[in-house]
Structures are given as structure tokens and as C-alpha cells.
Design an enzyme around this catalytic site. Structure first.
Site, PDB file in Angstrom:
ATOM      1  N   GLY A  36       0.833  -1.184   0.000  1.00  0.00           N
ATOM      2  CA  GLY A  36       0.000   0.000   0.000  1.00  0.00           C
ATOM      3  C   GLY A  36       0.875   1.243   0.000  1.00  0.00           C
ATOM      4  CE1 TYR A  37       3.536   2.689  -4.086  1.00  0.00           C
ATOM      5  CE2 TYR A  37       1.619   1.265  -4.201  1.00  0.00           C
ATOM      6  CZ  TYR A  37       2.909   1.562  -4.565  1.00  0.00           C
ATOM      7  OH  TYR A  37       3.585   0.716  -5.398  1.00  0.00           O
ATOM      8  CB  ILE A  38       2.151   6.210   3.435  1.00  0.00           C
ATOM      9  CG1 ILE A  38       1.975   4.903   4.227  1.00  0.00           C
ATOM     10  CG2 ILE A  38       2.000   7.436   4.331  1.00  0.00           C
ATOM     11  CD1 ILE A  38       3.076   4.584   5.196  1.00  0.00           C
TER      12      ILE A  38
END
Length: 165
Positions: A27-29
């Protein structure tokens, strides 16, 4: 530094079970700069990427500055609460090539089932530019933003229409 090229796949190699395989969840912050969390089997990694060079024409490699550090499962779970959008899930197969390079074949799962592409990492830009791909690898999409994981994560589901030229 990460130097890679990304390809569509003309044909998935037979006997995938013969190759090293990883189950990946990521996932991408943030996507600018790229701050990614990734679970690879039972390892947890925090990655920060920044552009080092931009693809100028078809076939140019992607060049990023990349810093990775291992984190604990607890840290991963805490950071997962901060991601933007949904997680990507994919199976990655490491397929060795004759010249000592390796293809990372990504077969997406879940909402992106049907999406498949491959990446090859290189030690130098020269090596990337001189790479002769095997026949089972298709069009070079290194310069096509639609195939960047940081863009793919935004999709609700896989759609061939999205990836049509």
C-alpha cells in the site's frame, strides 16, 4: 538506485511453480514522494522512492533513488492504517534469464485479477538499454504511468479498457 524496465507479458511461462514465488501485499502512504509499505510473505518493508531520471522515450529505463528498511509486523499494521486507497495483492515469480538477470513476473490478485506484467532490474542504464528481452515478454511500458503500482493502486478493479492504447 533502482534501474528497471517494465514489460507486458505475451505468454506466461509454463510451470510457474518451478520458480521462486512471493505473495506480496502493498500500500501507499504517499505517491509524491513514493512512500510504500510492503509485506512479502513474512517480511515487512518500508520503502521511500524518488525519481532520479525521467523516461524520455519508449524503452528508456525507470531510474529511482530507493531506500528500503525492514519493519516489524506491528509497525506494518500501524502504517497500513495510514495508506491511501486499497492494498495491492499480487504473486511475484522470479524467473532467471540466461544472462544472469531475473524477471519479476507479477500476477495481480483480488480486484486486479487479470493484470499481469513483468519487471527486470539492471545494474546500469547501459545494461538496461542493451537488454534483449525473451519472446514471452511483450511491449515495453516503462514510460507508461498506467503501469506504475502507485497508479494501479487507485483502480477499483482491473479493466482492459483502462490499459488500451
Amino acid at each position: 538506485m533502482e534501474i528497471e524496465r517494465k514489460f507486458l507479458v505475451n505468454e506466461i511461462p509454463k510451470k510457474l511453480d518451478d520458480y521462486k514465488q512471493f505473495e506480496i501485499e502493498q500500500g501507499y502512504i504517499s505517491t509524491k514522494p513514493t512512500i510504500r509499505i510492503r509485506k512479502i510473505n513474512t517480511r515487512y518493508i518500508l520503502t521511500v522512492k524518488s525519481k532520479s531520471a525521467v523516461c524520455k522515450s519508449d524503452g528508456d529505463p525507470i531510474i529511482n533513488n530507493e531506500i528500503e528498511c525492514e519493519i516489524t509486523e506491528k509497525e506494518y499494521e500501524a502504517l497500513k492504517e495510514k495508506i491511501s486507497g486499497d492494498l495491492l495483492r499480487k504473486n511475484r515469480y522470479i524467473i532467471p534469464l540466461e544472462d544472469g538477470l531475473k524477471v519479476e513476473l507479477d500476477i495481480f490478485q483480488g480486484r486486479l485479477l487479470g493484470l499481469v506484467f513483468a519487471e527486470v532490474e539492471f545494474a546500469s542504464v547501459e545494461e538496461a538499454n542493451n537488454f534483449k528481452k525473451p519472446a514471452w515478454l511483450g511491449k515495453d511500458v516503462s514510460d507508461d504511468r498506467r503501469y506504475r503500482n502507485s497508479e494501479i493502486v487507485k483502480l477499483e478493479r482491473y479493466s482492459e479498457e483502462y490499459f488500451k492504447d
